[in-house]
Motif scaffolding. Structure first.
Motif, PDB file in Angstrom:
ATOM      1  N   VAL A 258     122.868   7.361  41.017  1.00 51.57           N
ATOM      2  CA  VAL A 258     122.196   6.084  41.266  1.00 51.57           C
ATOM      3  C   VAL A 258     122.976   4.917  40.680  1.00 51.57           C
ATOM      4  CG1 VAL A 258     120.057   4.801  40.955  1.00 51.57           C
ATOM      5  CG2 VAL A 258     119.968   7.273  41.278  1.00 51.57           C
ATOM      6  N   ASN A 259     123.405   5.051  39.417  1.00 53.63           N
ATOM      7  CA  ASN A 259     124.156   3.977  38.768  1.00 53.63           C
ATOM      8  C   ASN A 259     125.084   4.552  37.702  1.00 53.63           C
ATOM      9  OD1 ASN A 259     125.114   1.553  37.834  1.00 53.63           O
ATOM     10  ND2 ASN A 259     123.206   0.899  36.867  1.00 53.63           N
ATOM     11  N   PRO A 260     126.223   5.113  38.110  1.00 52.22           N
ATOM     12  CA  PRO A 260     127.131   5.749  37.135  1.00 52.22           C
ATOM     13  C   PRO A 260     127.732   4.752  36.147  1.00 52.22           C
ATOM     14  CG  PRO A 260     128.158   5.607  39.300  1.00 52.22           C
ATOM     15  CD  PRO A 260     126.727   5.221  39.489  1.00 52.22           C
ATOM     16  N   LEU A 261     127.790   3.465  36.510  1.00 51.65           N
ATOM     17  CA  LEU A 261     128.364   2.465  35.608  1.00 51.65           C
ATOM     18  C   LEU A 261     127.498   2.221  34.386  1.00 51.65           C
ATOM     19  CD1 LEU A 261     129.664  -0.195  38.171  1.00 51.65           C
ATOM     20  CD2 LEU A 261     130.977   1.563  36.972  1.00 51.65           C
ATOM     21  N   LEU A 262     126.254   2.702  34.422  1.00 47.71           N
ATOM     22  CA  LEU A 262     125.350   2.494  33.298  1.00 47.71           C
ATOM     23  C   LEU A 262     125.902   3.132  32.031  1.00 47.71           C
ATOM     24  CD1 LEU A 262     122.613   1.081  32.930  1.00 47.71           C
ATOM     25  CD2 LEU A 262     121.498   3.284  33.268  1.00 47.71           C
ATOM     26  N   PHE A 263     126.625   4.236  32.180  1.00 46.95           N
ATOM     27  CA  PHE A 263     127.187   4.922  31.012  1.00 46.95           C
ATOM     28  C   PHE A 263     128.299   4.107  30.353  1.00 46.95           C
ATOM     29  CE2 PHE A 263     125.202   8.323  33.372  1.00 46.95           C
ATOM     30  CZ  PHE A 263     124.635   9.100  32.384  1.00 46.95           C
ATOM     31  N   ASN A 264     128.872   3.158  31.080  1.00 50.91           N
ATOM     32  CA  ASN A 264     129.927   2.322  30.506  1.00 50.91           C
ATOM     33  C   ASN A 264     129.361   1.216  29.624  1.00 50.91           C
ATOM     34  OD1 ASN A 264     131.752   3.843  31.963  1.00 50.91           O
ATOM     35  ND2 ASN A 264     131.867   2.386  33.653  1.00 50.91           N
ATOM     36  N   PHE A 265     128.094   0.915  29.798  1.00 55.35           N
ATOM     37  CA  PHE A 265     127.507  -0.214  29.084  1.00 55.35           C
ATOM     38  C   PHE A 265     126.454   0.203  28.056  1.00 55.35           C
ATOM     39  CE2 PHE A 265     128.959  -1.800  33.188  1.00 55.35           C
ATOM     40  CZ  PHE A 265     129.694  -2.917  32.818  1.00 55.35           C
ATOM     41  N   VAL A 266     125.938   1.405  28.160  1.00 57.68           N
ATOM     42  CA  VAL A 266     124.883   1.860  27.243  1.00 57.68           C
ATOM     43  C   VAL A 266     125.434   3.026  26.416  1.00 57.68           C
ATOM     44  CG1 VAL A 266     122.513   2.676  27.012  1.00 57.68           C
ATOM     45  CG2 VAL A 266     123.123   1.160  28.912  1.00 57.68           C
ATOM     46  N   GLU A 267     125.811   2.765  25.190  1.00 62.06           N
ATOM     47  CA  GLU A 267     126.413   3.792  24.337  1.00 62.06           C
ATOM     48  C   GLU A 267     125.436   4.923  24.046  1.00 62.06           C
ATOM     49  OE1 GLU A 267     127.846   1.969  20.801  1.00 62.06           O
ATOM     50  OE2 GLU A 267     129.349   0.733  21.825  1.00 62.06           O
ATOM     51  N   GLU A 268     124.166   4.594  23.943  1.00 60.83           N
ATOM     52  CA  GLU A 268     123.159   5.629  23.643  1.00 60.83           C
ATOM     53  C   GLU A 268     123.123   6.687  24.732  1.00 60.83           C
ATOM     54  OE1 GLU A 268     122.668   2.444  23.710  1.00 60.83           O
ATOM     55  OE2 GLU A 268     121.743   1.731  21.842  1.00 60.83           O
ATOM     56  N   LEU A 269     123.342   6.291  25.973  1.00 61.93           N
ATOM     57  CA  LEU A 269     123.338   7.267  27.070  1.00 61.93           C
ATOM     58  C   LEU A 269     124.485   8.260  26.918  1.00 61.93           C
ATOM     59  CD1 LEU A 269     122.459   5.259  30.314  1.00 61.93           C
ATOM     60  CD2 LEU A 269     121.225   7.206  29.371  1.00 61.93           C
ATOM     61  N   VAL A 270     125.639   7.781  26.504  1.00 62.59           N
ATOM     62  CA  VAL A 270     126.792   8.661  26.303  1.00 62.59           C
ATOM     63  C   VAL A 270     126.507   9.658  25.181  1.00 62.59           C
ATOM     64  CG1 VAL A 270     129.240   8.735  25.719  1.00 62.59           C
ATOM     65  CG2 VAL A 270     128.349   6.849  27.096  1.00 62.59           C
ATOM     66  N   GLU A 271     125.881   9.178  24.128  1.00 59.71           N
ATOM     67  CA  GLU A 271     125.543  10.057  22.998  1.00 59.71           C
ATOM     68  C   GLU A 271     124.562  11.140  23.424  1.00 59.71           C
ATOM     69  OE1 GLU A 271     123.245   9.830  18.665  1.00 59.71           O
ATOM     70  OE2 GLU A 271     123.593   8.003  19.840  1.00 59.71           O
ATOM     71  N   ILE A 272     123.528  10.749  24.164  1.00 59.88           N
ATOM     72  CA  ILE A 272     122.528  11.722  24.620  1.00 59.88           C
ATOM     73  C   ILE A 272     123.150  12.721  25.587  1.00 59.88           C
ATOM     74  CG2 ILE A 272     120.382  11.996  25.924  1.00 59.88           C
ATOM     75  CD1 ILE A 272     119.990  10.933  23.097  1.00 59.88           C
ATOM     76  N   ARG A 273     124.030  12.251  26.455  1.00 58.90           N
ATOM     77  CA  ARG A 273     124.680  13.170  27.397  1.00 58.90           C
ATOM     78  C   ARG A 273     125.495  14.222  26.664  1.00 58.90           C
ATOM     79  NH1 ARG A 273     128.694  10.601  31.731  1.00 58.90           N
ATOM     80  NH2 ARG A 273     129.799  10.108  29.790  1.00 58.90           N
ATOM     81  N   LYS A 274     126.218  13.812  25.604  1.00 57.51           N
ATOM     82  CA  LYS A 274     127.006  14.772  24.820  1.00 57.51           C
ATOM     83  C   LYS A 274     126.106  15.781  24.123  1.00 57.51           C
ATOM     84  CE  LYS A 274     130.719  16.444  22.843  1.00 57.51           C
ATOM     85  NZ  LYS A 274     130.127  17.522  22.045  1.00 57.51           N
ATOM     86  N   LEU A 275     124.992  15.342  23.561  1.00 54.98           N
ATOM     87  CA  LEU A 275     124.058  16.265  22.913  1.00 54.98           C
ATOM     88  C   LEU A 275     123.495  17.253  23.914  1.00 54.98           C
ATOM     89  CD1 LEU A 275     122.140  13.780  20.559  1.00 54.98           C
ATOM     90  CD2 LEU A 275     123.735  15.571  19.857  1.00 54.98           C
ATOM     91  N   ARG A 276     123.165  16.779  25.104  1.00 51.66           N
ATOM     92  CA  ARG A 276     122.628  17.671  26.137  1.00 51.66           C
ATOM     93  C   ARG A 276     123.675  18.689  26.591  1.00 51.66           C
ATOM     94  NH1 ARG A 276     119.231  14.538  30.684  1.00 51.66           N
ATOM     95  NH2 ARG A 276     119.048  16.716  31.334  1.00 51.66           N
ATOM     96  N   GLN A 277     124.900  18.249  26.729  1.00 53.73           N
ATOM     97  CA  GLN A 277     125.973  19.179  27.118  1.00 53.73           C
ATOM     98  C   GLN A 277     126.173  20.251  26.050  1.00 53.73           C
ATOM     99  OE1 GLN A 277     129.191  16.432  27.714  1.00 53.73           O
ATOM    100  NE2 GLN A 277     128.674  16.029  29.869  1.00 53.73           N
ATOM    101  N   ASP A 278     126.084  19.862  24.791  1.00 48.64           N
ATOM    102  CA  ASP A 278     126.215  20.837  23.703  1.00 48.64           C
ATOM    103  C   ASP A 278     125.081  21.852  23.735  1.00 48.64           C
ATOM    104  OD1 ASP A 278     128.482  19.572  22.864  1.00 48.64           O
ATOM    105  OD2 ASP A 278     127.578  18.590  21.119  1.00 48.64           O
TER     106      ASP A 278
END
Length: 406
Positions: A258-278
């Motif tokens: 839907v909006n992949p660019l959101l991960f470039n602007f919201v650092e919290e989303l990147v952190e949550i994605r890494k935790l979920r991948q782990d």
């Protein structure tokens, strides 16, 4: 004609001299001192008319009496009792079924005596002390028993079951003229000037509704969150409010699409994605570990089960909690607990660790460690510096290829 006893109770100063003259008349009308009492199961039309007249007189007296005076307060209390009695005459208590099914609603009879509820059909107060009312167990639609047969709105939960997706355009307005100047739901005539009824816009659907279908409730709009990371509640109609409330825990938002660019602007989303991948990398350890299964570690995420199924689907509640910081704290704690079980507490899980085959040095490695890299072909784990700096292919993949050629 209003009962003389009711009027005298409200205006004792005017009736002190006329009580003897009016008492006979009251008896002629068949009104006892307690004029509200009536035979069970029956009442006459004059009772309602007298109560209406008494209510109007009470309202007039409240305006005439001194502000905040004791007499004004007493009159307000009398007005409340008169209105309750009037409602009781209009809606006599009957034996109602405990469960009724209408338009896919499953209405359950309520026993609460709270008077803080409003009927979703007629918008008036539900007087729990004297009125029978129902709540849909699916969408929490509330209404009087007398309003049940007038309902024309199907249960929102059925829409959630058959169409679990959001409107992802921000306030997709089509214009009041396209709606023929009528409420989008009940088709009542509406206008922006408020004549005959005020047109209220729902920020979720973009359409206009009447004041009966739109109570100025507010909700977080998914489209504004995804496109603008905007969590400010906006005004929505009743049906949209119930739909959003039922949809909020459902993981139906695929942000990468839907909006992949959101991960470039919201650092919290990147952190949550890494935790979920782990956590997804830890899952194979738990489903093959007897101790982890007995401890039911994966159920730590019972309210977000999609976190142990994939790393790209989000619910609106997930995004709200990410914005507030709650999800980061809770997920970090769970991640730490999971890693502790695998790396420290459980011998079986520790035995499934890896040794870097490129440098053959250092501690046992796990795929969820921050300083490691994982081969996408065979899932072997290496030090990040070793794997990226080495120009050769993965040693494990090389061995497997040689074995296949033998």
């Amino acid at each position: 004609m209003m009962s003389s006893e009711v009027y005298a109770e409200m205006r004792p100063d005017l009736f002190s001299e006329r009580r003897s003259q009016t008492s006979d008349r009251a008896m002629d009308l068949g009104l006892a001192e307690d004029h509200f009492s009536r035979p069970v199961g029956s009442f006459v039309a004059s009772d309602i008319e007298q109560l209406k007249m008494a209510i109007e007189e009470c309202k007039r007296l409240i305006l005439e009496l001194p502000e905040h005076s004791e007499r004004q307060k007493d009159t307000v209390v009398k007005l409340i009792h008169l209105r309750l009695k009037l409602q009781e005459l209009k809606d006599p208590e009957e034996d109602e079924p405990n469960l009724r099914v209408l338009l896919e609603h499953r209405f359950s009879k309520e026993k609460s005596k709270s008077v803080k509820q409003n009927c979703d059909k007629c918008s008036t107060i539900i007087w729990g002390l004297i009125q029978t009312w129902y709540t849909c167990t699916g969408c929490y639609y509330r209404c009087h028993s007398k309003c049940l047969n007038l309902i024309n709105k199907p249960c929102v939960r059925s829409k959630v079951s058959h169409q679990s997706e959001y409107e992802l355009s921000i306030c997709p307005e089509i214009g009041l003229d396209r709606q023929d100047y009528r409420c989008a739901e009940c088709r009542t005539p509406v206008s922006l000037r408020g004549v005959p009824s005020e047109a209220r816009q729902c920020d979720y659907t973009g359409q206009y509704y009447c004041s009966t279908c739109h109570w100025n409730d507010t909700a977080v709009i998914p489209a504004r969150v995804i496109h603008n990371w905007d969590f400010e509640p906006r005004k929505v109609c009743r049906s949209s409010m119930r739909y959003l409330a039922l949809m909020i825990p459902r993981p139906v938002l695929k942000l990468r699409e839907v909006n992949p660019l959101l991960f470039n602007f919201v650092e919290e989303l990147v952190e949550i994605r890494k935790l979920r991948q782990d956590i997804l990398l830890m899952k194979p350890y738990f489903i093959t570990c007897k101790e982890a299964m007995e401890a039911r570690l994966l159920l730590q995420l019972h309210d977000r089960q999609h976190f142990v199924e994939n790393d790209d689907m989000y619910s609106l509640q997930d995004l709200i909690d990410i914005s507030s910081g709650r999800l980061s704290c809770s997920l970090t704690e769970i991640h730490t607990m999971f890693a502790k079980h695998i790396k420290l507490d459980c011998d079986r899980c520790q035995a499934k660790g890896f040794v870097c085959e490129l440098c053959k040095e250092g501690d046992i490695l796990f795929p969820f460690d921050s300083h490691t890299s994982v081969c996408h072909e065979c899932s072997a784990v290496f030090h990040r510096d070793c794997y990226y700096d080495n120009s050769t292919t993965c040693p494990k993949c090389t061995r497997m290829t040689e074995l296949e050629g033998v």
